[in-house]
Design a protein around this motif. Structure first.
Motif, PDB file in Angstrom:
ATOM      1  N   CYS A  57       0.792  -1.228   0.000  1.00 12.88           N
ATOM      2  CA  CYS A  57       0.000   0.000   0.000  1.00 12.88           C
ATOM      3  C   CYS A  57       0.830   1.288   0.000  1.00 12.88           C
ATOM      4  O   CYS A  57       1.754   1.447   0.817  1.00 12.88           O
ATOM      5  N   GLN A  93     -13.748   5.724   4.488  1.00 10.43           N
ATOM      6  CA  GLN A  93     -12.551   4.872   4.455  1.00 10.43           C
ATOM      7  C   GLN A  93     -11.316   5.668   4.852  1.00 10.43           C
ATOM      8  O   GLN A  93     -11.230   6.869   4.588  1.00 10.43           O
ATOM      9  N   ALA A  94     -10.359   4.998   5.490  1.00 12.17           N
ATOM     10  CA  ALA A  94      -9.113   5.663   5.884  1.00 12.17           C
ATOM     11  C   ALA A  94      -8.018   4.649   6.110  1.00 12.17           C
ATOM     12  O   ALA A  94      -8.283   3.444   6.240  1.00 12.17           O
ATOM     13  N   GLY A  95      -6.788   5.152   6.191  1.00 10.70           N
ATOM     14  CA  GLY A  95      -5.705   4.328   6.713  1.00 10.70           C
ATOM     15  C   GLY A  95      -6.019   4.046   8.175  1.00 10.70           C
ATOM     16  O   GLY A  95      -6.996   4.573   8.723  1.00 10.70           O
ATOM     17  N   GLU A  96      -5.188   3.265   8.833  1.00 16.14           N
ATOM     18  CA  GLU A  96      -5.451   3.023  10.262  1.00 16.14           C
ATOM     19  C   GLU A  96      -4.936   4.225  11.032  1.00 16.14           C
ATOM     20  O   GLU A  96      -3.755   4.327  11.362  1.00 16.14           O
ATOM     21  N   LEU A 124     -12.261   1.260   8.196  1.00 21.45           N
ATOM     22  CA  LEU A 124     -11.243   1.986   8.964  1.00 21.45           C
ATOM     23  C   LEU A 124     -10.156   1.062   9.512  1.00 21.45           C
ATOM     24  O   LEU A 124      -9.376   1.453  10.366  1.00 21.45           O
ATOM     25  N   GLY A 125     -10.134  -0.183   9.028  1.00 24.01           N
ATOM     26  CA  GLY A 125      -9.070  -1.103   9.418  1.00 24.01           C
ATOM     27  C   GLY A 125      -9.449  -1.975  10.598  1.00 24.01           C
ATOM     28  O   GLY A 125     -10.627  -2.172  10.901  1.00 24.01           O
ATOM     29  N   ILE A 145     -13.731  -4.827   5.484  1.00 22.56           N
ATOM     30  CA  ILE A 145     -12.317  -5.075   5.765  1.00 22.56           C
ATOM     31  C   ILE A 145     -11.906  -6.331   5.001  1.00 22.56           C
ATOM     32  O   ILE A 145     -12.382  -7.430   5.278  1.00 22.56           O
ATOM     33  N   ARG A 146     -11.066  -6.144   4.005  1.00 23.78           N
ATOM     34  CA  ARG A 146     -10.647  -7.292   3.197  1.00 23.78           C
ATOM     35  C   ARG A 146      -9.681  -8.158   3.998  1.00 23.78           C
ATOM     36  O   ARG A 146      -8.818  -7.633   4.699  1.00 23.78           O
ATOM     37  N   GLU A 148      -7.653  -9.854   2.343  1.00 25.96           N
ATOM     38  CA  GLU A 148      -6.573  -9.708   1.346  1.00 25.96           C
ATOM     39  C   GLU A 148      -6.120 -11.054   0.759  1.00 25.96           C
ATOM     40  O   GLU A 148      -6.053 -11.209  -0.452  1.00 25.96           O
ATOM     41  N   ARG A 170      -7.757 -10.822  10.766  1.00 22.17           N
ATOM     42  CA  ARG A 170      -8.897 -10.124  10.162  1.00 22.17           C
ATOM     43  C   ARG A 170     -10.156 -10.989  10.205  1.00 22.17           C
ATOM     44  O   ARG A 170     -11.257 -10.458  10.199  1.00 22.17           O
ATOM     45  N   PHE A 220      -4.103  -6.539  -7.651  1.00 23.87           N
ATOM     46  CA  PHE A 220      -2.995  -5.866  -6.967  1.00 23.87           C
ATOM     47  C   PHE A 220      -2.301  -4.987  -8.004  1.00 23.87           C
ATOM     48  O   PHE A 220      -1.966  -5.448  -9.101  1.00 23.87           O
ATOM     49  N   ILE A 305      -3.084   4.880  -2.888  1.00 23.91           N
ATOM     50  CA  ILE A 305      -2.734   3.525  -2.431  1.00 23.91           C
ATOM     51  C   ILE A 305      -1.983   2.777  -3.541  1.00 23.91           C
ATOM     52  O   ILE A 305      -1.200   1.895  -3.288  1.00 23.91           O
ATOM     53  N   TYR A 306      -2.255   3.174  -4.790  1.00 27.83           N
ATOM     54  CA  TYR A 306      -1.477   2.678  -5.938  1.00 27.83           C
ATOM     55  C   TYR A 306      -1.462   3.790  -6.978  1.00 27.83           C
ATOM     56  O   TYR A 306      -2.291   4.704  -6.936  1.00 27.83           O
TER      57      TYR A 306
HETATM   58  N1  SAM Z   1      -7.147   0.749   6.271  1.00 26.00           N
HETATM   59  C1  SAM Z   1      -8.293   0.042   5.806  1.00 26.00           C
HETATM   60  C2  SAM Z   1      -7.971  -1.412   5.528  1.00 26.00           C
HETATM   61  O1  SAM Z   1      -6.808  -1.765   5.507  1.00 26.00           O
HETATM   62  O2  SAM Z   1      -8.930  -2.173   5.367  1.00 26.00           O
HETATM   63  C3  SAM Z   1      -8.919   0.661   4.571  1.00 26.00           C
HETATM   64  C4  SAM Z   1      -8.017   1.317   3.592  1.00 26.00           C
HETATM   65  S1  SAM Z   1      -7.065   0.199   2.578  1.00 26.00           S
HETATM   66  C5  SAM Z   1      -6.083   1.360   1.691  1.00 26.00           C
HETATM   67  C6  SAM Z   1      -8.292  -0.358   1.410  1.00 26.00           C
HETATM   68  C7  SAM Z   1      -7.879  -1.453   0.457  1.00 26.00           C
HETATM   69  O3  SAM Z   1      -6.988  -0.948  -0.510  1.00 26.00           O
HETATM   70  C8  SAM Z   1      -7.141  -2.633   1.037  1.00 26.00           C
HETATM   71  O4  SAM Z   1      -8.014  -3.573   1.591  1.00 26.00           O
HETATM   72  C9  SAM Z   1      -6.359  -3.185  -0.161  1.00 26.00           C
HETATM   73  O5  SAM Z   1      -6.930  -4.365  -0.671  1.00 26.00           O
HETATM   74  C10 SAM Z   1      -6.447  -2.051  -1.196  1.00 26.00           C
HETATM   75  N2  SAM Z   1      -5.105  -1.733  -1.713  1.00 26.00           N
HETATM   76  C11 SAM Z   1      -4.091  -1.168  -1.045  1.00 26.00           C
HETATM   77  N3  SAM Z   1      -2.979  -1.111  -1.818  1.00 26.00           N
HETATM   78  C12 SAM Z   1      -3.313  -1.668  -3.004  1.00 26.00           C
HETATM   79  C13 SAM Z   1      -2.596  -1.936  -4.217  1.00 26.00           C
HETATM   80  N4  SAM Z   1      -1.311  -1.623  -4.344  1.00 26.00           N
HETATM   81  N5  SAM Z   1      -3.261  -2.501  -5.230  1.00 26.00           N
HETATM   82  C14 SAM Z   1      -4.574  -2.814  -5.128  1.00 26.00           C
HETATM   83  N6  SAM Z   1      -5.293  -2.609  -4.006  1.00 26.00           N
HETATM   84  C15 SAM Z   1      -4.674  -2.047  -2.948  1.00 26.00           C
END
Ligand code: SAM
Length: 348
Positions: A57, A93-96, A124-125, A145-146, A148, A170, A220, A305-306
């Motif tokens: 991320c 939505q946010a980072g943690e 929100l993580g 919350i994924r 992943e 998770r 990804f 995030i990307y």
């Molecule tokens: N902080 C919270 C969390 O982790 O669930 C929400 C924000 S997080 C940035 C949201 C989603 O962005 C993550 O679950 C992840 O799957 C996705 N994400 C982050 N970096 C990524 C990347 N390089 N490519 C694709 N998806 C990405």
């Protein structure tokens, strides 16, 4: 339903005529179970501060990006914009970000509820049971919350704990959310370096096993300033899952077949790699949700995030117009209600 071997065969399939049958089947199941309407969720990226070091991320704690936190007024204003467009829900939505206290988030939830009556989704993580309970009581309806990846070894590699010795689980968070009565959303990344077809098939089976109400899957996308962007350790045994739009389409279709009543978005990552065709493709292959971005323009490009995230230079009106254009082009239409997951409703 599909057995694991069948899922793997589909993930590896490159025969276009065969794949057209898969997509057709997923589209029919989508139509029968959740109809032609598309739920629009207004995405508000409320902070890019993050305490985590996720290897994939771009807003991970160590990265030198300009950080922002939206004020309560800005968040409510963005929610009102989503309301104006007729959306049933907003996703905060946010980072943690540990600067946001549980009380502060609870206040925002109450304010949005009073002013808009929309369903409120949080992303929100990894939060404690106590916080999740407080936010549910304040009026939050859904949580995303994924997980992943369901491969615990791979997850450990890409998602280190907050502090050494702490365990990130998770699936425990997802269990708490279910217990608290949230509509529960999760999902997986497609094509993580090191991810095998077997891993990805297990992810899809996991969606079914834990009976998710909302399922978000996306490719990804490597970010150059992250460990997975700099030193990706791809498998060399022929079992590495590629991270592209075609693979994302297959996963959306297989997810729809396995979880007929879930809400499944055509995600921003698919639009980023595939443009409007990607967004429309996700909807044509089983998707029934889109998340137009409502974040103020000045913050959007900071929530990187990307790279080249779709819509990061647009304003809310343009994001909305693009989505409506996509829906019109494929003969689908925006829903008018709150967009509850039929899976959630049928469980209740
Ligand atoms: N902080 C919270 C969390 O982790 O669930 C929400 C924000 S997080 C940035 C949201 C989603 O962005 C993550 O679950 C992840 O799957 C996705 N994400 C982050 N970096 C990524 C990347 N390089 N490519 C694709 N998806 C990405």
């Amino acid at each position: 339903m599909l057995a694991k071997e069948e899922i793997i065969n589909w993930l590896k399939c490159e025969d276009e005529a065969e794949l057209a049958k898969l997509y057709d089947r997923a589209d029919k199941i989508r139509k029968e179970n959740v109809g032609d309407e598309v739920h629009l969720r207004g995405l508000i990226e409320i902070s890019n501060y993050c305490a985590r070091l996720c290897a994939y991320c771009g807003i991970r704690a160590e990265n030198k990006v300009t950080r922002y936190r939206m004020s309560k007024e800005e968040i409510v204003e963005s929610a009102l914009m989503a309301k104006k467009f007729g959306y049933g829900t907003v996703v905060l939505q946010a980072g943690e970000d540990y600067h946001f206290t549980a009380d502060y988030i609870a206040d925002i939830i109450k304010e949005i509820k009073v002013q808009t009556g929309m369903a409120i989704t949080l992303s929100l993580g990894e939060k404690s049971y106590k916080e999740l309970k407080q936010w549910k009581e304040a009026g939050a309806n859904r949580y995303l919350i994924r997980f992943e990846t369901s491969n615990p070894e791979l997850f450990k590699k890409i998602h280190p704990p907050l502090k050494e010795g702490m365990v990130c689980d998770r699936f425990e968070v997802l269990k708490s959310l279910r217990e608290l009565g949230y509509e529960v959303g999760s999902g997986a990344l497609i094509g993580i370096p090191g991810q095998s077809y077997d891993d990805l098939a297990n992810d899809i089976l996991k969606f079914k096993e834990i009976d998710l109400d909302m399922i978000g899957v996306g490719p990804f996308i490597p970010h150059p300033d992250t460990p997975l962007g700099k030193n990706p350790e791809y498998r060399t045994d022929g079992e590495q899952v590629p991270s592209n739009v075609d693979m994302a389409f297959k996963v959306v279709a297989l997810t729809r077949i396995m979880c007929p009543k879930a809400n499944i978005p055509s995600t921003t990552a698919v639009s980023t790699l595939g443009g409007a065709k990607g967004r429309a493709g996700g909807l044509a292959k089983g998707g029934n949700v889109i998340m137009p971005n409502m974040t103020p323009v000045k913050y959007r490009k900071l929530y990187e995030i990307y790279p080249s995230k779709a819509g990061s230079l647009h304003d809310a009106q343009k994001s909305h117009d693009d989505v409506i254009e996509t829906l019109t082009s494929i003969g689908r239409f925006p829903s008018t209600g709150l967009g509850n997951s039929k899976n959630y409703e049928s469980r209740k």
